[in-house]
Every structure is written in C-alpha cells, then in structure tokens.
Scaffold this motif. Structure first.
Motif, PDB file in Angstrom:
ATOM      1  N   LEU A   1       0.860  -1.184   0.000  1.00  0.00           N
ATOM      2  CA  LEU A   1       0.000   0.000   0.000  1.00  0.00           C
ATOM      3  C   LEU A   1       0.893   1.231   0.000  1.00  0.00           C
ATOM      4  N   TRP A   2       0.701   2.114  -1.008  1.00  0.00           N
ATOM      5  CA  TRP A   2       1.455   3.372  -1.011  1.00  0.00           C
ATOM      6  C   TRP A   2       0.878   4.277   0.067  1.00  0.00           C
ATOM      7  N   TRP A   3       1.768   4.920   0.825  1.00  0.00           N
ATOM      8  CA  TRP A   3       1.338   5.695   1.998  1.00  0.00           C
ATOM      9  C   TRP A   3       2.177   6.976   2.113  1.00  0.00           C
ATOM     10  N   SER A   4       1.515   8.091   2.373  1.00  0.00           N
ATOM     11  CA  SER A   4       2.214   9.364   2.618  1.00  0.00           C
ATOM     12  C   SER A   4       1.430  10.159   3.663  1.00  0.00           C
ATOM     13  N   THR A   5       2.090  10.494   4.771  1.00  0.00           N
ATOM     14  CA  THR A   5       1.469  11.295   5.830  1.00  0.00           C
ATOM     15  C   THR A   5       2.038  12.709   5.778  1.00  0.00           C
ATOM     16  N   ARG A   6       1.124  13.691   5.727  1.00  0.00           N
ATOM     17  CA  ARG A   6       1.551  15.093   5.661  1.00  0.00           C
ATOM     18  C   ARG A   6       0.761  15.928   6.662  1.00  0.00           C
ATOM     19  N   GLN A   7       1.231  17.158   6.891  1.00  0.00           N
ATOM     20  CA  GLN A   7       0.572  18.063   7.828  1.00  0.00           C
ATOM     21  C   GLN A   7       0.009  19.277   7.082  1.00  0.00           C
ATOM     22  N   ASP A   8      -1.124  19.718   7.540  1.00  0.00           N
ATOM     23  CA  ASP A   8      -1.756  20.921   7.032  1.00  0.00           C
ATOM     24  C   ASP A   8      -2.321  21.668   8.235  1.00  0.00           C
TER      25      ASP A   8
ATOM     26  N   LYS B   1      -5.209  25.140  13.743  1.00  0.00           N
ATOM     27  CA  LYS B   1      -5.357  23.742  14.130  1.00  0.00           C
ATOM     28  C   LYS B   1      -4.646  22.852  13.120  1.00  0.00           C
ATOM     29  N   GLN B   2      -3.958  21.844  13.631  1.00  0.00           N
ATOM     30  CA  GLN B   2      -3.226  20.944  12.742  1.00  0.00           C
ATOM     31  C   GLN B   2      -4.158  19.904  12.133  1.00  0.00           C
ATOM     32  N   ILE B   3      -3.995  19.680  10.834  1.00  0.00           N
ATOM     33  CA  ILE B   3      -4.708  18.633  10.107  1.00  0.00           C
ATOM     34  C   ILE B   3      -3.690  17.593   9.675  1.00  0.00           C
ATOM     35  N   ILE B   4      -3.980  16.333   9.940  1.00  0.00           N
ATOM     36  CA  ILE B   4      -3.123  15.242   9.476  1.00  0.00           C
ATOM     37  C   ILE B   4      -3.780  14.638   8.235  1.00  0.00           C
ATOM     38  N   ARG B   5      -3.051  14.678   7.136  1.00  0.00           N
ATOM     39  CA  ARG B   5      -3.562  14.146   5.865  1.00  0.00           C
ATOM     40  C   ARG B   5      -2.748  12.914   5.485  1.00  0.00           C
TER      41      ARG B   5
ATOM     42  N   LEU C   1      -7.620   7.403  15.868  1.00  0.00           N
ATOM     43  CA  LEU C   1      -7.609   8.794  16.314  1.00  0.00           C
ATOM     44  C   LEU C   1      -6.960   8.908  17.686  1.00  0.00           C
ATOM     45  N   THR C   2      -6.114   9.906  17.845  1.00  0.00           N
ATOM     46  CA  THR C   2      -5.501  10.136  19.146  1.00  0.00           C
ATOM     47  C   THR C   2      -6.487  10.739  20.129  1.00  0.00           C
ATOM     48  N   SER C   3      -7.533  11.399  19.617  1.00  0.00           N
ATOM     49  CA  SER C   3      -8.479  12.094  20.485  1.00  0.00           C
ATOM     50  C   SER C   3      -9.781  12.293  19.729  1.00  0.00           C
ATOM     51  N   PRO C   4     -10.903  12.496  20.424  1.00  0.00           N
ATOM     52  CA  PRO C   4     -12.142  12.833  19.702  1.00  0.00           C
ATOM     53  C   PRO C   4     -12.032  14.112  18.880  1.00  0.00           C
ATOM     54  N   ASP C   5     -11.076  14.998  19.207  1.00  0.00           N
ATOM     55  CA  ASP C   5     -10.913  16.260  18.483  1.00  0.00           C
ATOM     56  C   ASP C   5      -9.899  16.179  17.345  1.00  0.00           C
ATOM     57  N   THR C   6      -9.327  15.010  17.085  1.00  0.00           N
ATOM     58  CA  THR C   6      -8.304  14.885  16.049  1.00  0.00           C
ATOM     59  C   THR C   6      -8.870  15.213  14.667  1.00  0.00           C
ATOM     60  N   LEU C   7      -8.128  16.032  13.918  1.00  0.00           N
ATOM     61  CA  LEU C   7      -8.496  16.367  12.542  1.00  0.00           C
ATOM     62  C   LEU C   7      -7.665  15.492  11.615  1.00  0.00           C
ATOM     63  N   LEU C   8      -8.280  14.446  11.077  1.00  0.00           N
ATOM     64  CA  LEU C   8      -7.588  13.472  10.244  1.00  0.00           C
ATOM     65  C   LEU C   8      -8.409  13.196   8.999  1.00  0.00           C
ATOM     66  N   ILE C   9      -7.730  13.106   7.862  1.00  0.00           N
ATOM     67  CA  ILE C   9      -8.392  12.734   6.612  1.00  0.00           C
ATOM     68  C   ILE C   9      -7.515  11.731   5.884  1.00  0.00           C
ATOM     69  N   ILE C  10      -8.124  10.658   5.402  1.00  0.00           N
ATOM     70  CA  ILE C  10      -7.432   9.623   4.624  1.00  0.00           C
ATOM     71  C   ILE C  10      -7.945   9.725   3.192  1.00  0.00           C
ATOM     72  N   VAL C  11      -7.067  10.117   2.275  1.00  0.00           N
ATOM     73  CA  VAL C  11      -7.436  10.433   0.894  1.00  0.00           C
ATOM     74  C   VAL C  11      -6.908   9.346  -0.036  1.00  0.00           C
ATOM     75  N   GLY C  12      -7.736   8.887  -0.937  1.00  0.00           N
ATOM     76  CA  GLY C  12      -7.311   7.897  -1.913  1.00  0.00           C
ATOM     77  C   GLY C  12      -6.703   8.525  -3.155  1.00  0.00           C
ATOM     78  N   GLY C  13      -5.800   7.806  -3.781  1.00  0.00           N
ATOM     79  CA  GLY C  13      -5.165   8.277  -5.006  1.00  0.00           C
ATOM     80  C   GLY C  13      -4.667   7.101  -5.813  1.00  0.00           C
ATOM     81  N   THR C  14      -4.073   7.378  -6.965  1.00  0.00           N
ATOM     82  CA  THR C  14      -3.465   6.319  -7.771  1.00  0.00           C
ATOM     83  C   THR C  14      -2.062   6.053  -7.246  1.00  0.00           C
TER      84      THR C  14
END
Length: 717
Positions: free
Chosen positions: A66-73, A78-82, A142-155
C-alpha cells in the motif's frame, strides 16, 4: 487475633469508629486519585500509539503493498493530518479505522474534521479535498475525539510522487516513540501526584498513633506478644484501607467519563483510554491496604522494643546532615547532563528522570533535617512563650513536624519543574505576535523546485479579498548557503517586507521573507545579490509568499488555492507560527495539567495537614490540658499549634520552589540550551492561594483545641 483486631476497629467506641471512617475516606480519595493517575498514563500511551500508527514504517511482505504518505496541514491554527494512500492490489493492507482503502477521488474523515468541513466555506477548506466522502474514521485511528484526520485515496503514481511516500505491507504495528520532553513531564507530574497521595494515605493510617501505642503497650504489659500486637495493628489499618480502596474504585469509574473530556494534555481522551490494566488494579487493590498495614507496623516500632517504650517517651534521635546527599546527587546528575546529552530518547530519559526523582526523594529525606535547623533558629530568636514551645517541640521530633507538610513540598517542587520547563518552551517557540506582518503571511515551499509559477495563479490569488501581495522566491544558486534562502527582484519585493540595498536590482531574502525568530518589517534592508535580472529569471521558483491582511478567511482561501496548485507539498502552505502555535497549544495543555496537579496536590497536602493537626491535638490532650491548668491561655496554645505547622510549611515551600526552578533550569540547559524564563504570575497566585488555604485548614482546627484540653481531660488522664 484477626477477629479481635476487627472487633477493636469496628466496636472500639466512638473514637475507634471515627478513626476508621476518616482513614477509609482518606484512602478512598487517595486511591481514586491514584487510579486516575495510572489510567491517565495509560491514556497518554494509547494516544501516542495511535499517533505512531499514522506514520507506519516501510515494509515488505507477501501481500500487495500500500502506497502511503502522511503530511501536515493547518486550518485556523489547528493541525490537520492528511494521509494519502493507494492500493496496488486486492491484498493491500487497510488503514486503521476505515473499512477499506479509499479509491482515487474518495476520502474518509474523522468526525471532528467532518464537522469542520461542514462549518466552513469550501473555498477555505473543502476544495483542498475534492472527491466523495465515504464516511468517518473510527476511534482506533484517532488520538483524540478532536483529532483532525483525513485519509485520501489516489493512484499509485500520484501517491508515489508525494513527499515521504513509502510502500507498507502492515499498518498499525508501529511502536509509540514519545517525545523526550513530554515523557519526562508526564513522569514527573505522575510522580508528583503519586507522592502526595501516598503521603496522605500514610498520614491517615497513622491517625491517633500515640493513643494506639499506649493501648498496645498496655496489652503488652498484660502478656500480649509483639507478633499479636502487630497482627491487631495491621488488621485495624488494613480493614479501613480495604473499605477505602473499594470506594476509591467506585469513585474512579463514576467520574471516568467526565474526566476523559478534560483536555489535560491539550486534547481530550476517549473514555475507554482511561483504562486500568491488571497490574494497575492489583497494584492499588493489594498495594494500598498493604501500605496501610506497613505504616501501622512502623508506627509501633517502639512498642515492639519494650512495652515501657511509650510511657518513657525517649526523645527520637535527631536527623543528620547526610540526608542532604540524595538531593545534592540529583542536582549533580542534572549538571552532568549539560555536558553529556545522550542521543536517543531512552538515553535522555535514563539521565534526566533519575536526577529529578533523586531530588524528590532527597527533599523528603532532607525535610526533617531542614525542619530541625529551622526550629533551632526559631528557638534562638524566640521572644514569646508560644514561639519557644513550638520551636522546642519541632526540634524534639522534626520528623513528625515535617510529615504533615511533606506532600505540600513535593507538590510545589513538581509543579515548579513542570511550569518552569513549559513556560520557557512556550516563550522560546511560541507563535508570531497577533497583528504582525508575519501573522498574515502565507508561504508555500516547494519540495521539488518548480521551473515557473503561472501568472494565472498570481491573478487568482489577487482576486481573494484581503490579499495584498503575491511573490515568487527563486532558488539561491549558491549551495553553500544551505538552501534556506532565495533571490527576488527588487521590483517584486512588497513594501511591507522591507526594501532593497542601495543600487541593488536583485536581493537575497529568506524563503518566507522573514528571518527566523524575527518578524518581517518595512524597515528591513535586504542585501544585494550577485545576479542580474536575466540570470534571476532563469532560476527555478522555490517558494511563493502571499501577504494578506491577516484575516482567517483570507489566509485559509490562500492556503486552499496554493494546495490545489501545488498538491505535492510536505507541510501545507503555512503562516509563521502555525507549527509554533500548535506546539505551544500542546504545551499549554501540559501547563494546564501542571496547574491541575498543583491544585490537587495542595488539596491533598491540606487534607494531610488537617489529619496531622487533628491527630496531634488528640494525642497531646494531656500536656495541653496541663498547660491550661498551669495558667497558659488558650491563645498561647493556638499560637503553638499554628507555628508548629505554618513555619515549617512556609520554609519548605520556599525550598521546594527554589529547587524546582533550579531543576527546570538545568534540564532546559541540558536538553534545549534554553535559559529558564520566570513562570507567569498566575503560578504564584495559585501557590499563594494554596498556601493560604492550608493556613485556613490549620485555623479550622483551632476550635477543637479548646474542646479537647479542658480540665476534665486532665482529670480523665
């Protein structure tokens, strides 16, 4: 003897029943806090483990990778984990918390992030994630109920081109690697809460110890053996401790859910994270009653020597100066760490944590000696009877005088360390000042140099309300500069970010048009570069800097436009202070936890103080009543009781705070090369209010003094 001990504990009259209830209540509060502390450590470990699952290690196996890349926004501070993922086959692993791998144009979002997307215009946030939402990410990811996380699909080709892209064949098995500072703060704070809890429990189990010693000595005189006396004492203490421990478990589970919602670490916990392992349950369920029984055994050491040992009242041996050795060794360990800092997190924890624990143990061990020295100084300069009596009593038995205030000393030391470290880090690494030029500057740095930035992008940016300038920074061709700066034509430099040196047409500037630790200013003069305008135009662009009016809407719309234009970012377009603000918010959560600990510890210290003062009054009814019969006014006895508790408390408070700030300074110098910044005024306010409350506890026991020292007490004795 066990049944006899239970009968004495339950049916030994009103005094015995009162003692039993007080001990049970104290143990209930203490064990409840102890369980909360242990569960809190487990909850933090659960948070760290889930956070580590967002950054799996590259791996190979028999399944399709599985190709995987974790980035921050970031969005409005507030920090977003993408996380971008792409399956390469039907057997590719599935990310934690979702039912399947999202396909290109699909995504899963955490519940808090879905609410954020729905609450703001798409131009500010939603357009960064085009496609179809499939559902929510489960709590397991999720680390917390307030965690901002999004898992995005791609090729696979899209994700492989992203920064830090890797192929993984297993997800969710990455071990948690806590940051050293956080780990140390957690360890010290947990220890700082455990010590007062244990001291509180120990103080409660010693309630009316002198009266019980006399009773047990009488039993020895009529033929009871030391072993029988020990059994009776242990049964009495353990019975109250078992009842209190059971109530403590009930208190923990009753208040677990509301406690989980408090952001002690900067983010709330899931209620299930505040869990207890089998070892934790056994430690409290067996350890607390065993500790209570042990305290009872220790309190009877004079009776075991001789049944006359109590009535003879031999003065205890004075503490010696060697008690200062552990505290000095702890300071020496932290001083040594300034010149020797291990590279690994485990190595650093192995150096710093023992040093801090040595100082804590040293403070407890040195406390009686400090109390004795202070009592002798007070006796030398005493000019009133109450001062002299209090000083002589403290000097006669400094261990008993210090025992009541030892919890307060540890509470002040621990929170001084935590608040000193946190205040300094927040000051050194905090966000850009609100209203500064930096606060409205959005910068995107290309991980791969772009050959050009289309004019249509600048035109789109300038149509956004609140945008004042948009500039491309080109690559610095000199590799010796470290790649942290760039080049720009003087005609492209916005006036808000400074001016060019006289005669310059091309200048050298930082990638974000502001130097590290220094805000951008119109008065800044940038040095000339040894390039011509033609040579500058042939260089690739390395970043885009957009100046705004600082409004949240303008900043977030600019971020969205830049992310869509340059989708292969490592950290999303950022405002100076994004990372610092997020980091500072986390540290302020630890500071909030430190404030909670100091309040709880001072409250426990006050309870221990109240139990000690009340116990001391009941045990000294005879000498105090004889003093009253000899003509001593009640006000003199009140001053004696107040001085015996207040003077050592205030003295050790100063020592504890001083040692805490010294330890914080040494830790900061060794770990981060920072100089300690004095804590904010609210820290001193909390300390003063806590000490005043403890003095109020002492004052609240004064009515009991007159009631228990009347002439009838002397007659009955």
């Amino acid at each position: 003897m066990i049944r006899f001990g239970l009968r004495l504990a339950v049916a030994g009259g009103r005094e015995a029943l009162t003692r039993l209830l007080v001990i049970a209540a104290a143990v209930a509060i203490g064990s409840g806090l102890l369980l909360t502390t242990l569960a809190g450590v487990n909850a933090v470990n659960a948070q760290l483990t889930r956070y580590a699952s967002m950054y799996p290690n590259a791996s190979a196996g028999d399944v399709d990778p599985l190709w995987w890349s974790t980035r921050q926004d970031y969005f409005r501070g507030k920090q977003i984990i993408r996380i971008d993922v792409a399956a390469t086959g039907s057997t590719s692993p599935i990310p934690v918390g979702v039912p399947r791998v999202p396909a290109p144009g699909e995504y899963f979002a955490s519940p808090a992030f879905r609410d954020l997307l729905a609450a703001h215009p798409a131009a500010e946030l939603g357009d960064r994630y085009p496609g179809r939402g499939l559902g929510t990410v489960g709590p397991a990811a999720l680390t917390s109920p307030d965690t901002l996380l999004i898992i995005v699909g791609g090729t696979p080709d899209q994700v492989a081109a992203l920064p830090a892209a890797k192929q993984v064949t297993s997800v969710g098995d990455t071990p948690a690697l806590p940051e050293t500072t956080v780990n140390l703060i957690l360890g010290v704070i947990a220890g700082g809460l455990l010590f007062p809890v244990l001291i509180f429990i120990g103080t409660a189990t010693r309630l009316s110890a002198a009266r019980r010693e006399q009773r047990f000595a009488a039993m020895r005189l009529v033929g009871a053996t030391p072993r029988q006396i020990s059994t009776v004492a242990a049964v009495e203490a353990a019975a109250a401790a078992v009842a209190g421990t059971a109530v403590g478990f009930g208190l923990f589970y009753a208040f677990r859910e509301p406690l989980a919602g408090i952001p002690f670490t900067g983010m709330p916990f899931f209620p299930g994270d505040l869990s207890l392992g089998l070892l934790n349950v056994l430690l409290v369920a067996l350890g607390v009653p065993a500790g209570a029984a042990l305290a009872a055994q220790v309190s009877l050491r004079r009776v075991r020597i001789s049944p006359l040992g109590v009535t003879r009242r031999v003065t205890p041996r004075a503490p010696r100066a060697y008690r200062l050795i552990p505290m000095v060794l702890g300071v020496a360990v932290l001083v040594f760490a300034i010149g020797y800092r291990p590279e690994t997190s485990d190595g650093q924890a192995a150096v710093f944590l023992p040093g801090l624990l040595l100082i804590m143990a040293g403070l407890v061990l040195a406390g009686p000696w400090l109390t004795m020295v202070g009592a002798r100084v007070m006796a030398r300069y005493a000019n009133r009877p109450a001062t002299l009596i209090a000083a002589r009593r403290l000097a006669d038995n400094p261990k008993a005088g210090f025992r009541a205030i030892s919890g307060i000393m540890l509470a002040l030391f621990v929170t001084s360390v935590a608040v000193g470290v946190i205040t300094t880090i927040v000051d050194e690494r905090g966000p850009a000042p609100v209203g500064s030029t930096d606060a409205g500057t959005v910068t995107t740095v290309f991980d791969e140099k772009a050959t050009s930035v289309p004019d249509t992008l600048f035109a789109e940016l300038r149509t956004i309300s609140g945008v004042r300038s948009a500039t491309a920074i080109r690559e610095d061709p000199d590799p010796t500069n470290g790649g942290e700066g760039g080049m720009i034509a003087c005609t492209d430099l916005p006036s808000a970010y400074g001016r060019c040196a006289d005669g310059a047409s091309v200048i050298e500037v930082p990638l974000g048009l502001s130097r590290w630790g220094e805000s951008a200013s119109a008065a800044t003069v940038w040095p000339a570069a040894s390039l011509t305008l033609d040579e500058l135009q042939r260089l690739p662009a390395t970043s885009v800097v957009v100046g705004t009016d600082g409004s949240a809407a303008a900043v977030e719309r600019v971020r969205t436009v830049l992310e869509v234009a340059f989708p292969t970012f490592w950290v999303g377009p950022n405002v100076p202070g994004d990372f610092e603000s997020d980091f500072a918010d986390t540290l302020r959560g630890w500071e909030q936890l430190a404030n909670v600990v100091i309040i709880a510890s001072l409250a426990l210290g006050g309870c221990s103080l109240a139990v000690s003062v009340i116990g001391g009054l009941t045990e000294r009814r005879r000498p105090f009543s004889l003093l009253r019969l000899s003509g001593a006014p009640v006000r003199v006895l009140r001053r004696v009781v107040a001085l015996e508790s207040a003077v050592p408390m205030l003295a050790v408070a100063a020592v504890a705070i001083g040692m805490g700030l010294l330890a914080a300074h040494l830790f900061l110098r060794a770990q981060m090369h920072y100089t300690l910044i004095a804590p904010e005024p609210r820290f001193y306010v909390i300390v003063v209010v806590g000490l005043v409350a403890c003095l109020g506890v002492i004052a609240s026991t004064m009515p009991l003094l007159e009631r228990v020292t009347g002439p009838e007490t002397a007659r009955s004795e």
